[in-house]
Write a protein that holds these residues in place. Structure first.
Motif, short mmCIF file in Angstrom:
data_model
loop_
_atom_site.label_atom_id
_atom_site.label_comp_id
_atom_site.label_asym_id
_atom_site.label_seq_id
_atom_site.Cartn_x
_atom_site.Cartn_y
_atom_site.Cartn_z
N THR A 100 -5.44 8.08 -4.37
CA THR A 100 -6.23 6.90 -4.06
C THR A 100 -5.45 5.91 -3.20
O THR A 100 -5.98 5.34 -2.23
N LYS A 115 -6.99 4.00 5.16
CA LYS A 115 -8.17 3.25 5.58
C LYS A 115 -7.82 1.83 6.00
O LYS A 115 -8.35 1.31 6.99
N LEU A 145 -6.34 4.72 0.47
CA LEU A 145 -6.51 3.30 0.75
C LEU A 145 -5.58 2.83 1.86
O LEU A 145 -5.99 2.06 2.74
N LEU A 199 0.80 -1.22 0.00
CA LEU A 199 0.00 0.00 0.00
C LEU A 199 0.84 1.27 0.00
O LEU A 199 0.28 2.37 -0.14
#
Length: 529
Positions: free
Chosen positions: A255, A262, A259, A233
């Motif tokens: 994005t 999160k 991500l 990530l």
């Protein structure tokens, strides 16, 4: 070495369909432009060359007709016509035929080269046009004009022209070869074809360069998306420029950052929840152990208690036992989620293990066993007992007797089948039979089991490198659970140890046996039926 770039281009065309489409579009555009330009250039040059040659020959022929043919007598002799035709042909690069009249209605012909050009070589349509007398007027000062026509003779191009002396005199025709002009135009055509080919090759190279420029960021984006999908990530793209691809890279980075944030938040919450469940289960074990000891004493004295109190005592005993099983199962699930569950392998006789599981729970009268002794497998005996206890207990609780357990050795795996003779599993429930806390009926949310038994059985099968499948019997008589385990669980144990950083049983003590403490343990899990 010279063939390396070509091989690189071909490899790129084979591997990237977008690259191929770009090259094809560039090539088609270049080909269309080159063919159009070449066609127009060829047509313009062809007309210019032919018109120049044609005009020069016809002008020269017109002058020769005025200077030589017009100077002949009105009734020339054969010799005079022949001499005039030869002189006209010597002055120009063409052959000449002169036609006069010796007397009225008696034509004579003079030919510069009888082997090359005669009157029969002149098309009849041209002769008719030359002989046609026009009315003289404001728009037509002369009754006769010079006419010409291009013909093909013997595969070679020629110019045929003809005119008639105004006021009386011979009629003349010329034959001019256009072979040199054809060769010049053929050379021009080859030159234009080569230019078109070079333009096509150049466009392909430009398309390759353009595709590389455009597709490199796309390729980097694809690689970044792949790494992001693999769980990396922290993947980010380097952004340069202000074009659409740069904007796409910025969007990807935003994005990926969102991500990552999160997922980190979800992981933290999941870890917190898992730690809470583990801590809660651990803290509950001590008072539950004391409560279990007390309930066992109460159970032993239940017969001597007041009949009004005995039902309450039995309820306390059963609920305490159920709560203890739930805590044990929660701790087991937590170990699986944390990745600390380990295999303690031993080479065992599978038939003996199944028999021991059934006998420990007093199921001998309700279970039919079809297993030959001597089927050896390297497994974790305690976890195999947990799997069997949950599968057989679930079949007895929700399927009905007789429950049949069959053990069959395969080439690479061991198959243990548990079949009951109950109503079967509803089709809408089958996909969820191994889900945690799944209840097939919302009207009975509370039951004797925790809803974790089959889930724990599946986790224990997975840690061995195996699997469990659930289906209904083809004849409609009950449900069938099939456990598949490898004969040698060593590979699965090595894989688990490598992933966790070392061997061992983590937090799962080998002396604790979820579902193996007695005939009432682990088979009380609420199944999905």
């Amino acid at each position: 070495m010279s063939g390396a770039p070509g091989r690189g281009i071909l490899a790129g065309l084979r591997l990237t369909s977008l690259r191929l489409r770009l090259v094809v579009v560039f090539a088609l555009v270049a080909l269309t432009a080159a063919v159009s330009a070449s066609g127009i250039a060829y047509w313009l040059n062809r007309e210019a060359v032919l018109t120049r040659t044609q005009d020069a020959a016809l002008d020269d022929f017109r002058r020769e007709m005025q200077n030589r043919a017009a100077a002949l007598p009105l009734r020339p002799t054969q010799a005079e016509l022949q001499n005039a035709a030869e002189q006209m042909a010597d002055g120009g690069d063409y052959s000449v035929v002169l036609i006069g009249e010796r007397d009225a209605g008696k034509p004579i012909t003079g030919v510069s080269d009888r082997d090359d050009f005669t009157l029969e070589d002149v098309p009849q349509s041209l002769r008719d046009a030359v002989d046609d007398r026009l009315d003289v007027g404001a728009g037509n000062p002369a009754p006769y004009h010079l006419y010409w026509q291009r013909i093909d003779r013997g595969g070679a191009p020629y110019l045929v022209g003809g005119s008639r002396i105004v006021g009386g005199g011979p009629t003349g025709y010329l034959l001019k070869s256009l072979g040199q002009e054809r060769e010049d135009l053929a050379s021009l055509g080859w030159s234009l074809a080569i230019a078109t080919l070079l333009a096509l090759i150049g466009s392909a190279l430009l398309a390759q360069a353009a595709a590389t420029t455009v597709l490199k960021p796309v390729h980097r984006l694809g690689e970044a998306a792949r790494r992001l999908g693999e769980g990396k990530l922290d993947t980010r793209l380097r952004v340069s420029g202000t074009d659409e691809l740069a904007e796409l890279a910025r969007t990807f980075n935003k994005t990926a950052e969102s991500l990552e944030t999160k997922v980190a938040d979800m992981s933290a919450r999941e870890e917190s929840s898992r730690r809470f469940v583990a801590d809660m289960s651990h803290e509950l074990r001590t008072p539950l152990t004391a409560l279990t000891a007390v309930t066992e004493v109460l159970e032993d004295e239940a017969d001597s208690l007041d009949p009004m109190i005995a039902p309450a005592v039995n309820l306390v005993v059963s609920e305490t036992r159920r709560l203890y099983d739930l805590v044990e199962n929660l701790m087991e699930v937590t170990r699986f989620d944390a990745g600390t569950a380990r295999l303690v392998l031993d080479t065992v006789d599978v038939a003996d293990q199944v028999t021991a599981c059934i006998d420990a729970r007093a199921w001998l009268d309700a279970v039919e066993l079809d297993a030959e002794r001597g089927i050896m497998a390297r497994l974790d005996p305690r976890r195999l007992d947990v799997i069997l206890a949950n599968l057989i207990g679930n079949a007895l609780k929700h399927g009905g007797s007789p429950v049949r357990v069959s053990v069959r050795p395969g080439d690479t795996e061991l198959l243990i089948e548990v079949r009951d003779h109950g109503p079967g599993i509803p089709e809408e429930v089958l996909p969820h039979v191994f889900d945690r806390f799944y209840k097939a009926s919302a009207s009975r949310p509370r039951s004797e089991g925790s809803g974790l038994g089959l889930s724990i059985a599946m986790e224990n099968a997975h840690i061995h490198g195996g699997d469990i499948t659930a289906a209904n019997s083809p004849d409609g008589d009950g449900a069938v659970f099939v456990l598949r385990l490898p004969h040698d669980g060593e590979a699965a144990a090595d894989c688990e140890a490598a992933e966790s950083g070392g061997p061992g049983d983590g937090g799962n003590g080998t002396g604790r046996d979820t579902g193996s403490r007695g005939p009432d343990a682990a088979h009380g899990e609420e199944g999905p039926r």
